[in-house]
Design a protein around this motif. Sequence first.
Motif, PDB file in Angstrom:
ATOM      1  N   UNK A   1      10.118  -6.029   4.481  1.00  0.00           N
ATOM      2  CA  UNK A   1       8.871  -5.394   4.049  1.00  0.00           C
ATOM      3  C   UNK A   1       8.061  -5.013   5.271  1.00  0.00           C
ATOM      4  N   UNK A   2       7.672  -3.747   5.368  1.00  0.00           N
ATOM      5  CA  UNK A   2       6.825  -3.319   6.490  1.00  0.00           C
ATOM      6  C   UNK A   2       6.001  -2.110   6.097  1.00  0.00           C
ATOM      7  N   UNK A   3       4.895  -2.006   6.764  1.00  0.00           N
ATOM      8  CA  UNK A   3       3.987  -0.896   6.503  1.00  0.00           C
ATOM      9  C   UNK A   3       4.253   0.219   7.507  1.00  0.00           C
ATOM     10  N   UNK A   4       4.361   1.439   7.019  1.00  0.00           N
ATOM     11  CA  UNK A   4       4.576   2.622   7.849  1.00  0.00           C
ATOM     12  C   UNK A   4       3.331   3.491   7.765  1.00  0.00           C
ATOM     13  N   UNK A   5       2.884   4.008   8.907  1.00  0.00           N
ATOM     14  CA  UNK A   5       1.711   4.895   8.936  1.00  0.00           C
ATOM     15  C   UNK A   5       2.137   6.266   9.441  1.00  0.00           C
ATOM     16  N   UNK A   6       1.657   7.295   8.778  1.00  0.00           N
ATOM     17  CA  UNK A   6       1.964   8.662   9.222  1.00  0.00           C
ATOM     18  C   UNK A   6       0.703   9.480   9.268  1.00  0.00           C
TER      19      UNK A   6
ATOM     20  N   UNK B   1      -1.588   8.238   6.248  1.00  0.00           N
ATOM     21  CA  UNK B   1      -0.910   7.884   5.001  1.00  0.00           C
ATOM     22  C   UNK B   1      -0.133   6.600   5.268  1.00  0.00           C
ATOM     23  N   UNK B   2      -0.373   5.586   4.458  1.00  0.00           N
ATOM     24  CA  UNK B   2       0.270   4.291   4.622  1.00  0.00           C
ATOM     25  C   UNK B   2       1.232   4.090   3.454  1.00  0.00           C
ATOM     26  N   UNK B   3       2.414   3.627   3.797  1.00  0.00           N
ATOM     27  CA  UNK B   3       3.441   3.397   2.776  1.00  0.00           C
ATOM     28  C   UNK B   3       4.161   2.106   3.141  1.00  0.00           C
ATOM     29  N   UNK B   4       4.504   1.303   2.148  1.00  0.00           N
ATOM     30  CA  UNK B   4       5.246   0.073   2.368  1.00  0.00           C
ATOM     31  C   UNK B   4       6.723   0.349   2.092  1.00  0.00           C
TER      32      UNK B   4
ATOM     33  N   UNK C   1       0.836  -1.203   0.000  1.00  0.00           N
ATOM     34  CA  UNK C   1       0.000   0.000   0.000  1.00  0.00           C
ATOM     35  C   UNK C   1       0.865   1.245   0.000  1.00  0.00           C
ATOM     36  N   UNK C   2       0.391   2.245  -0.722  1.00  0.00           N
ATOM     37  CA  UNK C   2       1.036   3.546  -0.756  1.00  0.00           C
ATOM     38  C   UNK C   2      -0.058   4.567  -1.020  1.00  0.00           C
TER      39      UNK C   2
END
Length: 121
Positions: free
Chosen positions: A116-121, A57-60, A3-4
């Motif tokens: 691989x990991x999902x980051x949320x901001x 905002x989600x970014x992998x 996801x981005x």
Amino acid sequence: MMRDGYVARWKDREYDASPDGDQVRIYQPDPGDGFTEVRGGRHVRVVPVADVAELAYVRTTCSWKGEPFIVLAEHDGWLRVEYTGGRAPIAESLGLEAFDFGVYQGWAPANEVTDLREQRA
């Protein structure tokens, strides 16, 4: 799933989202009450931002060949990645394309990508 983009939590469910001032467009693949089909497999509903429990905002992110990247897309065992290390000589040594000034992208075999990991901001 890579996801981005924005996500919104509305009525205890998370949706892909697009904020627009005091409103948020939320998307789902199936028809639903209050959702309008914008194309096959994509339905939208506009809700007030005040009704949204969370907007993020989600970014992998990942590592490839020991360097940091974000994942933009996935296709047939390959990941479209963008280098975030900020060092042009490294990006060039990895065979990445200069997508824009200081922005380097390329395709990496998914089996070579780690962390691989999902980051949320």
